[in-house]
Scaffold this active site. Structure first.
Site, PDB file in Angstrom:
ATOM      1  N   GLU A   1      -8.254 -13.050  -6.654  1.00 36.47           N
ATOM      2  CA  GLU A   1      -7.398 -13.867  -5.788  1.00 36.47           C
ATOM      3  C   GLU A   1      -6.003 -13.288  -5.603  1.00 36.47           C
ATOM      4  OE1 GLU A   1      -6.687 -14.522  -9.796  1.00 36.47           O
ATOM      5  OE2 GLU A   1      -8.548 -15.038  -8.796  1.00 36.47           O
TER       6      GLU A   1
ATOM      7  N   ASP B   1       4.127  17.807  19.160  1.00 38.79           N
ATOM      8  CA  ASP B   1       4.757  18.560  20.230  1.00 38.79           C
ATOM      9  C   ASP B   1       5.663  19.611  19.578  1.00 38.79           C
ATOM     10  OD1 ASP B   1       5.534  19.355  22.702  1.00 38.79           O
ATOM     11  OD2 ASP B   1       6.832  17.662  23.118  1.00 38.79           O
TER      12      ASP B   1
ATOM     13  N   ASN C   1      -6.853 -15.724 -16.871  1.00 37.82           N
ATOM     14  CA  ASN C   1      -6.915 -15.109 -15.533  1.00 37.82           C
ATOM     15  C   ASN C   1      -5.519 -14.973 -14.944  1.00 37.82           C
ATOM     16  OD1 ASN C   1      -8.462 -14.119 -13.274  1.00 37.82           O
ATOM     17  ND2 ASN C   1      -7.953 -16.005 -12.218  1.00 37.82           N
TER      18      ASN C   1
ATOM     19  N   ASP D   1      -3.312 -11.592 -14.096  1.00 36.93           N
ATOM     20  CA  ASP D   1      -2.763 -11.372 -12.747  1.00 36.93           C
ATOM     21  C   ASP D   1      -1.272 -11.072 -12.813  1.00 36.93           C
ATOM     22  OD1 ASP D   1      -5.157 -11.686 -11.399  1.00 36.93           O
ATOM     23  OD2 ASP D   1      -4.897 -13.839 -11.107  1.00 36.93           O
TER      24      ASP D   1
END
Length: 881
Positions: A313, A355, A716, A720
């Protein structure tokens, strides 16, 4: 309901479009006096005060589709996401089980879960705000300008400040800043393919009589936002701005999602793989735990929590913040990113088409020679070239300015006073020449043309030598070409000059009048190579990028300049060669040719397309009107801040300094940004796969849940947060030495290789907790859960340092300070939670100190095995990240 809303929106779009068409159609048929009266303006334009009042009334001259960039929208996106919704669902269920249905109400778990929602939302919102602020700051650095009359004088103002009633001046290369009515035109050709799909430019007039009735875009005196001036010049009155323009009325219907890049498609494929794994995993875990433990409500909560743990997530947050960090870093190297998604493509680029003028050369064109057909200095040639450049009303390029400067140095500045401009035939890239028609005080009429040597010779029937005009024969043609080729081979950019006196006395002049000309001589220019160009091309080559020159210049100059800066000149193809090749022949030619000369815009575009067909990621760098087609075609268009409007608008990347060395620094930053995103994705994929195996094993063999939902969710979120330093991490020099493409198979191999390894050590941790610590009963399950919580969190945090580099972490490759701090803090928090009474807040038991040596041994073993596996993986697959 949504279907009805969609129909209602569609009807509203159609109504807006119809109202805009009716309004513009009515303006097209007003006389000039009626138009000035209707919009309350004058030929001298608006005053500053009037302009401010009108901007307050009509708003900024920008097209807005939806309001996805508002503060409220970003806040809603940060709060309303699958992760938070599942957390809130678990919070509601926990409230009923722990508070409503419990004899001893316990609010702590509910409070923790709600705190997690608040914390994750806050992190996502702050990152979104930072990314948005960075994007806005960068966009302000490259705003396009328009020339408008304000307070009676011509003023350059930002396009978003243009208001209805402004009088604007337009010339070749300018974008139309709004919907306009042309007041004066001079050979004004407008490209409006973005609105009509017409490939050819359309001529515009100020006369009402030239209006067609087939459709709004056929009105000859109306110009539209989204189109650009190809040649000629004009003055025009602004009729409508922003969303009130014809383009703005269609913007919602035209604003479909753009095609996804290979990187975006790759992210989608990996995300889809992880989601499919989760969808398979959740019912399996639910059934195993429900059947084995007979607690179906607990099994459902556990399965849902596992689903959250397996979902990456934070991927959008990590990606957005990494790209924003990359864009800001690139801006410090004078490289401005117009769209964040272009950063990865920039780093993936392995062929740069560029160029010559200004990129490989100093962009300081100096007129070196003005000569007759024998190669002798002749001031008369300079005089004719000066009159042509002075009187043309279109875009005065560097060649024109060089001619004018040299004429002034030679004391010719008073010469134009003796002439009047009757008409001009503007430059275009198919004719490669431009002409002016002048009369002197005696009424003598003269046509003067300058342009590419072959083009001028082709329209010349006569030559002037030794003061005499004579028919051009084979001998005089050979003499002229020999003089041209001699100086061209010396590196001078040669332009031919011709004139004739037999010009019609009246009427409009056209390309048909450019015939039977008298070739009188040449002007030669020097644009020396940049000192930094050779070093830059060498640096690009060392970073796996091939430099290919696509120029409209002649072969001699191109070979001379490219040879000096290190571009391979062993093979050269011209526009004529390209024209005679079919696609298969061109595809074969690009494998060995790095120099293409005398190309038209469509030929440049075709060469770029050929490289793409061959599987290359192609960047094109250009700054002129003729560069718009290849800029659009390229995977990443690159221009400079001094470019014409249409080139800047078409480009994805803008350089604030026209230098290949700046480009090389930007490419390296693009690869660094891509590398940091890949780190997160490989960590997420391998970690989630390993967790899946561990959870299934634990669910089968344990008589209790290996972790409770609140513990999984807390772990979790901590993991993170530890990864929030990744966008700021350094990348090994070896990684950025070559272009990097997204390879889904590489990520799958990485996941299959490292995922099971983490599961092995999870199971070792289970064994230690079960036998060594004795947490082997349902009553002691909180102790077991605390042990796996601490080991799982700390191992996932430490393995970031193993995965981030192919080298030995800390000793051979050091992480950035932000990443070190984010991982260190999270590891300390996890250990402090497990070995103190904080564990009780997560329904766990405090760990005994005797576990510390066991944890150290398992962690050391895991990290050592990852380092050994890294060597096996590199030997097998050839690379790590």
């Amino acid at each position: 309901m949504n279907f009805m809303n969609g129909k209602s929106l569609g009807r509203q779009i159609q109504k807006n479009k119809h109202d805009t068409e009716v309004k513009l159609h009515s303006y097209a048929f007003l006389t000039a006096e009626e138009l000035f009266s209707h919009l309350s303006t004058t030929q001298a334009g608006l005053t500053s005060e009037e302009a401010e009042n009108r901007q307050a009334e009509f708003g900024k001259n920008v097209i807005t589709v939806g309001n996805k960039n508002t503060l409220l929208h970003r806040l809603r996106e940060a709060v309303v996401n699958p992760f938070n919704l599942i957390l809130l669902l678990i919070a509601i269920i926990t409230y009923f089980t722990d508070v409503v249905a419990s004899s001893r109400p316990d609010y702590l778990t509910v409070i923790i879960i709600l705190s997690l929602v608040l914390l994750s939302s806050l992190v996502a919102f702050i990152q979104s705000q930072r990314s948005n602020a960075a994007a806005e700051k960068l966009s302000k650095m490259i705003s396009n300008k328009a020339d408008a009359w304000r307070d009676g004088k011509l003023t350059e103002i930002p396009m978003d400040e243009i208001v209805p009633g402004d009088i604007v001046r337009l010339s070749a290369g300018d974008m139309l800043p709004a919907d306009v009515r042309f007041l004066t035109t001079k050979d004004t050709f407008v490209a409006q393919a973005a609105l009509t799909g017409e490939s050819n430019p359309v001529e515009k007039f100020s006369d009402i009589r030239n209006n067609q009735y087939d459709g709004l875009t056929d009105l000859g005196n109306i110009g539209f936002m989204g189109s650009n001036i190809v040649s000629g010049s004009a003055t025009a009155m602004v009729l409508a701005t922003g969303n009130s323009t014809y383009f703005g009325s269609m913007a919602k219907s035209l604003s479909g999602d753009r095609a996804k890049t290979s990187f975006e498609r790759g992210v989608d494929s990996v995300s889809g793989l992880l989601v499919r794994m989760m969808l398979v995993m959740v019912p399996i875990v639910f059934l195993i735990n429900g059947l084995a433990k007979s607690d179906w409500a607990g099994a459902l909560l556990f399965a849902i929590s596992i689903a959250v743990g397996l979902t990456p997530e934070m991927l959008p947050v990590i990606m957005t913040s990494t790209l924003a960090k990359g864009a800001v870093s690139m801006s410090k190297h004078k490289v401005i990113v117009r769209t964040l998604g272009a950063i990865q493509t920039f780093g993936e680029m392995d062929v740069l088409c560029t160029d010559k003028t200004g990129t490989l050369t100093e962009d300081k064109i100096v007129l070196e020679k003005y000569m007759n057909l024998h190669g002798e200095d002749d001031t008369r040639i300079l005089r004719h070239a000066y009159l042509n450049s002075y009187f043309q009303t279109g875009l005065k390029n560097l060649i024109d300015l060089a001619i004018i400067n040299r004429a002034v140095q030679n004391g010719l500045q008073t010469m134009p006073a003796a002439y009047n401009l009757v008409d001009e035939i503007p430059f275009d890239f198919s004719r490669r020449r431009m002409s002016v028609v002048l009369t002197d005080k005696s009424g003598k009429r003269q046509l003067i043309t300058k342009g590419a040597v072959e083009e001028i010779i082709a329209i010349s029937s006569f030559v002037e030598m030794s003061g005499r005009v004579m028919p051009m024969d084979e001998e005089s043609r050979r003499l002229a070409l020999a003089t041209y080729e001699k100086y061209n081979a010396d590196g001078l950019r040669m332009i031919a000059v011709a004139q004739k006196n037999e010009v019609p006395g009246s009427g409009a002049f056209s390309v048909a009048d450019e015939r039977d000309m008298v070739l009188i001589g040449f002007v030669g220019f020097l644009d020396p190579p940049k000192e930094s160009a050779r070093a830059a091309i060498t640096a690009l080559r060392e970073h796996g990028m091939r430099t290919v020159v696509l120029t409209g210049d002649s072969e001699g100059v191109a070979v001379k300049v490219c040879g000096k800066v290190g571009v391979n000149t062993s093979r050269l193809l011209t526009g004529r060669d390209i024209e005679q090749m079919d696609d298969a022949a061109l595809l074969d030619a690009i494998t060995s040719c790095d120099l293409f000369a005398k190309l038209s815009p469509s030929q440049k575009e075709r060469v770029v397309r050929a490289f793409q067909t061959a599987g290359h990621t192609v960047g094109y760098m250009g700054d002129g009107i003729n560069d718009a087609p290849p800029l659009r075609q390229a995977d990443v268009g690159i221009s400079v801040d001094s470019a014409v409007d249409i080139a800047k608008e078409t480009a994805d990347i803008i350089l604030l300094k026209k230098d290949l060395m700046v480009l090389e620094e930007g490419v390296i930053e693009g690869r660094r940004t891509f590398g940091n995103i890949i780190k997160y994705i490989k960590m997420a994929a391998s970690g989630n796969f390993g967790n899946m195996i561990s959870v299934i094993a634990a669910s089968i063999f344990l008589p209790f849940l290996p972790m409770l939902p609140v513990q999984i969710l807390t772990q979790n979120l901590l993991c993170d947060l530890s990864q929030m330093g990744i966008p700021f991490d350094s990348v090994d020099k070896e990684y950025i030495r070559k272009p990097r493409k997204w390879e889904t198979q590489s990520i799958k191999s990485f996941m299959a290789f490292l995922g099971p390894l983490s599961s092995v050590f999870d199971i070792v941790c289970f064994a230690v907790m079960w036998w060594a610590i004795g947490a082997n009963t349902v009553e002691l399950s909180p102790l077991f859960q605390c042990g796996w919580f601490v080991f799982g969190t700390v191992s996932q945090v430490l393995v970031i340092h193993m995965i981030r580099t192919a080298k030995l972490p800390f000793l051979q490759s050091t992480p950035s300070i932000p990443l070190f701090l984010s991982t260190f803090v999270v590891a300390v928090v996890a250990l402090a939670t497990g070995f103190t009474d904080f564990a009780i807040g997560l329904d766990m038991h405090r760990l005994p100190l005797v576990l510390i040596p066991w944890l150290a041994i398992i962690l050391a073993g895991y990290l050592l095995c990852v380092q050994l596996a890294k060597k096996v993986y590199v030997r097998r697959y050839g690379e790590w990240m």
